[in-house]
Structures are given as C-alpha cells and as structure tokens.
Design an enzyme around this catalytic site. Structure first.
Site, PDB file in Angstrom:
ATOM      1  N   ASN A  83     -28.500  -6.006 -30.242  1.00 55.10           N
ATOM      2  CA  ASN A  83     -29.955  -6.126 -30.376  1.00 55.10           C
ATOM      3  C   ASN A  83     -30.215  -7.379 -31.219  1.00 55.10           C
ATOM      4  OD1 ASN A  83     -32.660  -5.882 -30.880  1.00 55.10           O
ATOM      5  ND2 ASN A  83     -32.500  -4.037 -32.153  1.00 55.10           N
ATOM      6  N   TRP A  84     -30.578  -8.443 -30.539  1.00 50.98           N
ATOM      7  CA  TRP A  84     -30.755  -9.724 -31.244  1.00 50.98           C
ATOM      8  C   TRP A  84     -32.071  -9.817 -31.996  1.00 50.98           C
ATOM      9  CZ3 TRP A  84     -28.828 -13.930 -27.206  1.00 50.98           C
ATOM     10  CH2 TRP A  84     -27.426 -13.862 -27.138  1.00 50.98           C
ATOM     11  N   LYS A  85     -32.965  -8.845 -31.769  1.00 54.75           N
ATOM     12  CA  LYS A  85     -34.276  -8.866 -32.438  1.00 54.75           C
ATOM     13  C   LYS A  85     -34.942 -10.231 -32.205  1.00 54.75           C
ATOM     14  CE  LYS A  85     -32.486  -5.367 -35.461  1.00 54.75           C
ATOM     15  NZ  LYS A  85     -32.510  -4.673 -36.732  1.00 54.75           N
ATOM     16  N   HIS A 145     -37.375   1.521 -30.874  1.00 56.00           N
ATOM     17  CA  HIS A 145     -36.624   1.068 -32.045  1.00 56.00           C
ATOM     18  C   HIS A 145     -37.464   1.315 -33.303  1.00 56.00           C
ATOM     19  CE1 HIS A 145     -34.746  -1.588 -34.954  1.00 56.00           C
ATOM     20  NE2 HIS A 145     -33.648  -1.477 -34.225  1.00 56.00           N
ATOM     21  N   GLU A 178     -38.090  -0.431 -35.793  1.00 64.17           N
ATOM     22  CA  GLU A 178     -38.982  -1.544 -36.163  1.00 64.17           C
ATOM     23  C   GLU A 178     -40.247  -1.509 -35.316  1.00 64.17           C
ATOM     24  OE1 GLU A 178     -36.026  -4.634 -35.840  1.00 64.17           O
ATOM     25  OE2 GLU A 178     -35.038  -3.755 -37.589  1.00 64.17           O
ATOM     26  N   GLU A 219     -30.194   5.873 -35.064  1.00 71.30           N
ATOM     27  CA  GLU A 219     -30.241   4.778 -36.031  1.00 71.30           C
ATOM     28  C   GLU A 219     -30.982   5.234 -37.284  1.00 71.30           C
ATOM     29  OE1 GLU A 219     -29.603   0.708 -34.012  1.00 71.30           O
ATOM     30  OE2 GLU A 219     -31.736   1.118 -34.101  1.00 71.30           O
ATOM     31  N   GLY A 257     -29.948  -2.966 -41.151  1.00 66.94           N
ATOM     32  CA  GLY A 257     -30.069  -4.258 -41.833  1.00 66.94           C
ATOM     33  C   GLY A 257     -29.868  -4.187 -43.341  1.00 66.94           C
ATOM     34  N   SER A 279     -26.111  -1.195 -39.454  1.00 64.67           N
ATOM     35  CA  SER A 279     -25.067  -1.913 -40.192  1.00 64.67           C
ATOM     36  C   SER A 279     -23.658  -1.715 -39.614  1.00 64.67           C
ATOM     37  CB  SER A 279     -25.105  -1.552 -41.679  1.00 64.67           C
ATOM     38  OG  SER A 279     -26.347  -1.946 -42.238  1.00 64.67           O
ATOM     39  N   GLY A 284     -27.248  -4.843 -34.642  1.00 66.21           N
ATOM     40  CA  GLY A 284     -28.231  -5.891 -34.915  1.00 66.21           C
ATOM     41  C   GLY A 284     -27.554  -7.118 -35.501  1.00 66.21           C
ATOM     42  N   GLY A 285     -27.609  -7.248 -36.820  1.00 64.27           N
ATOM     43  CA  GLY A 285     -27.128  -8.441 -37.522  1.00 64.27           C
ATOM     44  C   GLY A 285     -25.768  -8.937 -37.068  1.00 64.27           C
TER      45      GLY A 285
END
Ligand code: PGA
Length: 258
Positions: A15-17, A101, A103, A173, A179, A219, A240-241
C-alpha cells in the site's frame, strides 16, 4: 496451533499510500521485478496512487505481480469530484482494491456502511477486495477490540452472497500499529484473526470462513515478516512504509516458511 486448513495462498500487498510519482513507480518496478521473478508461493500486489496505475501495469505486464487500487467509490459513475469507480479500476487493468483502510475511515469519513456498499460494487466488477478492519489504541485499552472487529466485519459483509464472497480478502490492521513501528505480537494478531474468522463464519458459513484469507498489516518489515507470516492464522500482509523500497518489499515477499 493448527496448520492452514484448507491451504490459503498468502497474499502480500504493498500500500503505497500517497507516495511516488509515475517515474518513481517505474523505477521501483524495474528494481523489484527481478528480485521476485518466478516467485509463486505468494500472490504479490502493488497498490499505487491512481495516477501511477497505468505505469505500474505496463511495467509489470506478463509478470507475477498484480496491481490494485487503494480506494474506489461505490456508485457506478456520477458527479463525484475526485472519486474513481470500480469499472475504471477494472478497465485500467487492476485486479485488486483496498477498501476501508483506517486512514480512509479516520480522515475521509469512511463508515462501515460505505465499506459495505463498496464491497458489493467491487465484487460486481470482479475486483478482489482487501477489506481493512482494526481497532484504535483507545479501543484496545478499553477492552473493546473484539467488539470492534466483530462490528466492522459483520457490517462489511451485510448482504454479500456466499458465491461472490470467496474472492474477499480481509486485512486486520490495528490502527495503533500503522506507521508507528509498533507491531502486534504474532499472538495478538492470531487472536484477532480468529475473532474475524469467527464472524465470517457467522455471516457466510464455516466453509467460506476457512477459505478466506486474512492478512495482517501494521509496521510489517523484513525483520518481522517471517515470524508474523508463519502464524497459521496469518495469510499474508498489507505493507505500507516498508513497501516503498523495492529491496525491503522483496525481502518481505521472500519471508522464510518454517
Ligand atoms: P505500515 O502501514 O506498514 O506503514 O504500518 C500499513 C497500512 O497502512 O496498510
């Protein structure tokens, strides 16, 4: 703990956001593809920002890497400035889509009801939905994790027919792990996955629940991927990150199976 029954092919999704321009996305793929060439144990999915989708699809053509959207609207089309439809994602060549998600839920007003509507629409367009659920830190501290997971899962699945449901993927999640560098322990994740699977069984039947893939996200890094992904209840990861760097994401994809 039991082994996966029936066998569920792990899915590892990036997930590159809101990161990477088309040029940066292309650079990522040119480094990443050779690193995962021939890898068939896991389903690999990249979910870039919308403007990168065409570039990533062209660069991954004929490879073992799939492409998905990070969000979509539930309506077929209409006056919804800034939105994108399931038909557009599918026509572009996407096979997957992330829905609900945290976010989106926290920052953009996504609710259990809109997640449910989006899930219906994604399935109609043959997109494989990755439905995100997970508790806030305050909810965990108040002992409400189970209640939140049961509510989010049951509401997402309202009115979903069993034959369409076999394409659904759920991602657990915990919001406090996204994150933050804090990861749920494998035991915490396994417990949450069992709660989610029990609700899927109530909503759609035991057989489907046993087949449904439940990913862990929050994470996930090369250092913890092997431990997490060897939990029988964890059927993959939403990253993600650590998915922004091709070497790091490839290392996650290549976790060691015990
Ligand atoms: P993270 O994000 O890996 O950076 O914690 C996961 C996600 O939001 O899907």
């Amino acid at each position: 703990m039991s082994t996966r029954k029936p066998p569920r092919k792990p899915l590892i999704a990036a997930n590159w956001k809101m990161y990477k321009t088309p040029t940066q996305a292309k650079e990522f793929v040119s480094v990443f593809l050779p690193l995962v060439h021939g890898h068939t144990r896991d389903e690999i999915v990249l979910c870039p920002p919308f403007v990168d989708i065409a570039t990533v699809l062209a660069a991954t053509h004929d490879s073992n890497v799939h492409v998905g959207g990070q969000n979509m609207h539930w309506q077929a089309e209409g006056a919804f400035t800034g939105e994108i439809s399931a038909a557009m994602l599918a026509a572009a060549g996407c096979t997957h889509v992330i829905l609900g998600h945290s976010e989106r839920r926290q920052l953009f007003g996504e609710t259990d009801e809109t997640v449910n509507q989006k899930l219906h629409t994604a399935l109609q367009h043959k997109l494989m939905p990755i439905v995100c659920v997970g508790e806030l830190l305050a909810e965990r501290e108040d002992g409400k994790t189970e209640e939140v997971l049961l509510r989010q899962t049951s509401k997402a699945l309202v009115g979903i027919a069993a034959d369409a449901a076999r394409h659904i993927v759920i991602a657990y999640e915990p919001v406090w792990a996204i994150g933050t560098g804090k990861t749920a322990t494998p035991e915490m994740a396994a417990e949450a996955h069992l709660i989610i699977r029990s609700q899927v069984a109530r909503s759609l039947g035991r057989e489907l629940a046993d087949k449904m893939r439940i990913l862990y996200g929050g994470s996930v890094k090369p250092e913890n991927a092997t431990t997490l992904l060897n939990q029988p209840e964890i059927d993959g990861a939403l990253v993600g990150g650590a998915s922004l760097d091709p070497q790091s994401f490839a290392k996650i994809v290549q976790y060691i199976t015990f």
